[in-house]
Design a protein around this motif. Structure first.
Motif, PDB file in Angstrom:
ATOM      1  N   LEU A   1      -6.738  -1.593   2.132  1.00 13.32           N
ATOM      2  CA  LEU A   1      -6.752  -0.147   2.316  1.00 13.32           C
ATOM      3  C   LEU A   1      -7.599   0.198   3.539  1.00 13.32           C
ATOM      4  CD1 LEU A   1      -5.389  -0.211  -0.448  1.00 13.32           C
ATOM      5  CD2 LEU A   1      -6.826   1.688  -1.121  1.00 13.32           C
TER       6      LEU A   1
ATOM      7  N   ARG B   1       4.948   4.903   1.363  1.00 12.73           N
ATOM      8  CA  ARG B   1       4.589   3.506   1.576  1.00 12.73           C
ATOM      9  C   ARG B   1       4.031   3.324   2.987  1.00 12.73           C
ATOM     10  NH1 ARG B   1       9.960   0.431  -0.279  1.00 12.73           N
ATOM     11  NH2 ARG B   1      10.103   0.496   1.990  1.00 12.73           N
ATOM     12  N   ALA B   2       3.420   2.179   3.211  1.00 13.14           N
ATOM     13  CA  ALA B   2       2.836   1.878   4.521  1.00 13.14           C
ATOM     14  C   ALA B   2       3.877   1.916   5.634  1.00 13.14           C
ATOM     15  CB  ALA B   2       2.139   0.520   4.482  1.00 13.14           C
ATOM     16  N   ASP B   3       5.150   1.639   5.297  1.00  9.16           N
ATOM     17  CA  ASP B   3       6.210   1.667   6.314  1.00  9.16           C
ATOM     18  C   ASP B   3       6.811   3.063   6.501  1.00  9.16           C
ATOM     19  OD1 ASP B   3       7.732   1.993   4.004  1.00  9.16           O
ATOM     20  OD2 ASP B   3       8.844   0.120   4.239  1.00  9.16           O
TER      21      ASP B   3
ATOM     22  N   MET C   1       0.827  -1.208   0.000  1.00  8.72           N
ATOM     23  CA  MET C   1       0.000   0.000   0.000  1.00  8.72           C
ATOM     24  C   MET C   1       0.860   1.255   0.000  1.00  8.72           C
ATOM     25  SD  MET C   1      -3.073  -0.760   2.682  1.00  8.72           S
ATOM     26  CE  MET C   1      -1.976  -1.087   4.047  1.00  8.72           C
TER      27      MET C   1
ATOM     28  N   HIS D   1      -5.359   6.901  -1.206  1.00  6.05           N
ATOM     29  CA  HIS D   1      -4.768   5.627  -0.805  1.00  6.05           C
ATOM     30  C   HIS D   1      -4.806   4.683  -2.002  1.00  6.05           C
ATOM     31  CE1 HIS D   1      -4.592   6.650   3.451  1.00  6.05           C
ATOM     32  NE2 HIS D   1      -5.764   7.246   3.261  1.00  6.05           N
TER      33      HIS D   1
ATOM     34  N   SER E   1       0.285   5.913  -0.072  1.00  5.81           N
ATOM     35  CA  SER E   1      -0.631   7.053  -0.091  1.00  5.81           C
ATOM     36  C   SER E   1       0.017   8.206  -0.845  1.00  5.81           C
ATOM     37  CB  SER E   1      -1.018   7.471   1.325  1.00  5.81           C
ATOM     38  OG  SER E   1       0.122   7.829   2.065  1.00  5.81           O
TER      39      SER E   1
END
Length: 155
Positions: free
Chosen positions: A125, A86-88, A18, A53, A20
């Protein structure tokens, strides 16, 4: 965002997780010349409170031109470089498609919205974002063969 739909177009596509995109929101306001319905756009608003997202995908360089043809690069969309978080929390450069001409008030076909919602669910998401996508008004495609063909990838 649907892996099944993307891989039907470019076989090497793989999810990288994922991400954003700040200052953007997902809009259904590109008028499709192919079927007359609304298609998605990573609409640049420049507003920090707007966050789109989505999913980062990797694919082979030679398939990028194939995807460009499917997306109507140069006619419907421009391919642009954007900074994704990124999600991280790591920031990466990626490419997305941005509508060249927008037309507010259009509705997506039910099968097209299903591709977007299914992809959002598939990749986990945020639930409130998925709910916003589910709430987008839609119209049932009267071309039953096209509708069946588009939804067949989920059978």
């Amino acid at each position: 965002m649907s892996s099944a739909r993307l891989r039907a177009r470019v076989q090497t596509a793989r999810s990288l997780g994922m991400g954003s995109l700040a200052g953007h929101r997902l809009e259904f306001h590109l008028h499709s010349r192919n079927d007359g319905s609304a298609k998605c756009d990573a609409f640049h608003t420049g507003r920090s409170e707007d966050v789109l997202h989505g999913v980062l995908f990797g694919l082979s360089a030679d398939e990028l031109s194939v995807l460009d043809r499917y997306e109507g690069r140069g006619q419907a969309y421009a391919r642009v470089e954007v900074e994704i978080i990124r999600a991280d929390g790591v920031r990466v450069l990626a490419q997305t498609y941005r509508a060249l001409h927008v037309e507010p008030g259009l509705l997506p076909y039910d099968w097209y919205k299903a591709h977007v919602v299914n992809g959002a669910r598939e990749h986990g998401l945020p639930p409130d974002y998925v709910a916003q996508l589910e709430a987008v008004p839609e119209v049932v495609d009267r071309d039953v063969l096209r509708r069946a063909r588009e939804l067949a990838i989920y059978a």
